[in-house]
Design a protein around this motif. Structure first.
Motif, PDB file in Angstrom:
ATOM      1  N   GLY A   1       0.259  -0.920  -0.277  1.00 10.96           N
ATOM      2  CA  GLY A   1       0.292  -0.176  -0.064  1.00 10.96           C
ATOM      3  C   GLY A   1       0.960   1.283  -0.241  1.00 10.96           C
ATOM      4  N   ILE A   2       1.752   1.351  -0.482  1.00  8.92           N
ATOM      5  CA  ILE A   2       2.909   2.122  -0.687  1.00  8.92           C
ATOM      6  C   ILE A   2       2.800   3.029  -2.027  1.00  8.92           C
ATOM      7  CG2 ILE A   2       5.547   3.473  -0.019  1.00  8.92           C
ATOM      8  CD1 ILE A   2       6.052   0.614   1.017  1.00  8.92           C
ATOM      9  N   GLU A   3       2.942   4.026  -1.935  1.00  8.92           N
ATOM     10  CA  GLU A   3       2.489   5.481  -2.914  1.00  8.92           C
ATOM     11  C   GLU A   3       4.175   6.280  -3.344  1.00  8.92           C
ATOM     12  OE1 GLU A   3      -0.960   7.710  -2.492  1.00  8.92           O
ATOM     13  OE2 GLU A   3      -2.025   6.398  -3.367  1.00  8.92           O
ATOM     14  N   THR A   4       4.217   6.231  -3.740  1.00  8.40           N
ATOM     15  CA  THR A   4       5.407   7.235  -4.534  1.00  8.40           C
ATOM     16  C   THR A   4       5.396   8.030  -5.632  1.00  8.40           C
ATOM     17  OG1 THR A   4       6.539   5.860  -5.883  1.00  8.40           O
ATOM     18  CG2 THR A   4       7.086   5.047  -3.434  1.00  8.40           C
ATOM     19  N   TYR A   5       6.189   9.230  -5.634  1.00  9.95           N
ATOM     20  CA  TYR A   5       5.696  10.166  -6.750  1.00  9.95           C
ATOM     21  C   TYR A   5       7.175  10.959  -7.266  1.00  9.95           C
ATOM     22  CZ  TYR A   5       1.120  10.587  -4.549  1.00  9.95           C
ATOM     23  OH  TYR A   5      -0.305  10.154  -4.408  1.00  9.95           O
ATOM     24  N   SER A   6       6.895  11.090  -8.852  1.00 10.50           N
ATOM     25  CA  SER A   6       7.974  11.869  -8.668  1.00 10.50           C
ATOM     26  C   SER A   6       7.867  12.642  -9.713  1.00 10.50           C
ATOM     27  CB  SER A   6       9.186  10.546  -9.808  1.00 10.50           C
ATOM     28  OG  SER A   6       8.737  10.398 -10.471  1.00 10.50           O
ATOM     29  N   TYR A   7       8.567  13.089 -10.241  1.00 15.75           N
ATOM     30  CA  TYR A   7       8.595  14.525 -11.741  1.00 15.75           C
ATOM     31  C   TYR A   7       9.762  14.956 -12.293  1.00 15.75           C
ATOM     32  CZ  TYR A   7      10.857  17.479  -8.374  1.00 15.75           C
ATOM     33  OH  TYR A   7      12.112  18.457  -7.248  1.00 15.75           O
ATOM     34  N   GLY A   8       9.900  15.687 -13.380  1.00 16.56           N
ATOM     35  CA  GLY A   8      11.573  15.596 -13.700  1.00 16.56           C
ATOM     36  C   GLY A   8      11.418  16.565 -15.390  1.00 16.56           C
ATOM     37  N   THR A   9      12.106  16.319 -15.971  1.00 14.25           N
ATOM     38  CA  THR A   9      11.506  16.657 -17.393  1.00 14.25           C
ATOM     39  C   THR A   9      11.704  15.729 -18.428  1.00 14.25           C
ATOM     40  OG1 THR A   9      13.938  17.584 -17.688  1.00 14.25           O
ATOM     41  CG2 THR A   9      12.315  19.677 -16.643  1.00 14.25           C
ATOM     42  N   TYR A  10      11.522  15.436 -19.370  1.00 19.76           N
ATOM     43  CA  TYR A  10      12.098  14.297 -19.861  1.00 19.76           C
ATOM     44  C   TYR A  10      12.439  15.708 -22.214  1.00 19.76           C
ATOM     45  CZ  TYR A  10       7.258  15.379 -22.528  1.00 19.76           C
ATOM     46  OH  TYR A  10       6.280  15.874 -23.126  1.00 19.76           O
ATOM     47  N   VAL A  11      13.087  14.975 -22.789  1.00 16.69           N
ATOM     48  CA  VAL A  11      13.373  15.410 -24.785  1.00 16.69           C
ATOM     49  C   VAL A  11      13.426  14.093 -25.257  1.00 16.69           C
ATOM     50  CG1 VAL A  11      14.826  16.165 -26.055  1.00 16.69           C
ATOM     51  CG2 VAL A  11      14.444  17.322 -23.746  1.00 16.69           C
ATOM     52  N   ARG A  12      12.440  14.568 -25.864  1.00 16.80           N
ATOM     53  CA  ARG A  12      12.858  13.019 -27.329  1.00 16.80           C
ATOM     54  C   ARG A  12      12.879  13.756 -28.969  1.00 16.80           C
ATOM     55  NH1 ARG A  12       7.117  10.780 -30.478  1.00 16.80           N
ATOM     56  NH2 ARG A  12       8.311   9.303 -31.916  1.00 16.80           N
TER      57      ARG A  12
END
Length: 217
Positions: free
Chosen positions: A98-109
């Motif tokens: 029942g563990i939630e983790t969050y992440s964020y960042g940038t991307y380039v295709r």
């Protein structure tokens, strides 16, 4: 002279072959300054063909939107949301704990290469993925940990009352449910506990699999 030239070419080829066999990874340096590592054990043969498609064309789909990957055997599902401003957010739910983790960042295709920079407090990680397929509903990527197939999340959520069933539209079938908030029973979704989760469903009308947000009230 012709014979000597032929022997020279064969010698160069064999030397290159044995050098390649002595390694376990083929490293490809692309013109856009990205590097693609391919395990030799995965290569069966190499064929050069004429490709009339535009470089990096892996399908007709757009990367923008929310994508979902899930596997009961792995014990978790994942969401990736790619925004138009080249930022992304990630969400992981570990079902057993029942563990939630969050992440964020940038991307380039860059064509078939997808570079992600994951940010957090005191660290910044880089991921280089190879897009092997991108269509209206599916995003398949090859990462350092293996191949993953994400399905696009439809914008319209599904609402279920706790302790009740939600019947699949005629001809459709469920592919994935977490078993914690909802579970699949007799071809229907059963609301186990209140909360929000995501499922995958095969749609007969389109012949495609899409993901859906499910809210159990």
């Amino acid at each position: 002279m012709k014979h000597s030239g032929f022997v020279f070419l064969i010698t160069v080829f064999l030397n290159s072959f044995f050098v390649l066999k002595a390694q376990n990874t083929m490293r490809v340096h692309c013109k856009n300054n990205t590097i693609l590592d391919i395990s030799i054990s995965r290569i069966d043969s190499i064929t050069f063909v004429e490709d009339n498609q535009q470089e990096g064309n892996t399908g007709t789909g757009s990367l923008e939107g929310t994508w979902m990957w899930g596997k009961l055997e792995s014990g978790y599902y994942e969401l990736l949301t790619f925004n138009a401003d080249r930022t992304y957010t990630g969400y992981d739910y570990y079902m057993e704990f029942g563990i939630e983790t969050y992440s964020y960042g940038t991307y380039v295709r860059n064509g078939v290469m997808l570079n992600l920079w994951k940010s957090g407090y005191g660290y910044r990680q880089t991921y280089r993925w190879f897009i092997s397929c991108l269509t209206e509903n599916a995003l398949e990527v090859v990462t350092q940990l293996g191949k993953y197939l994400y399905y696009r999340v439809r914008p319209e959520p599904i609402y279920i009352a706790q302790g009740h069933y939600w019947e699949c539209p005629l001809g459709n079938s469920f592919v994935f449910a977490d078993g914690v908030v909802v579970r699949i029973e007799n071809g229907m979704l059963y609301g186990v506990s209140q909360g929000t989760t995501y499922i995958q469903m095969f749609e007969t009308s389109s012949g495609l699999v899409f993901a859906y947000k499910v809210v159990v009230q």
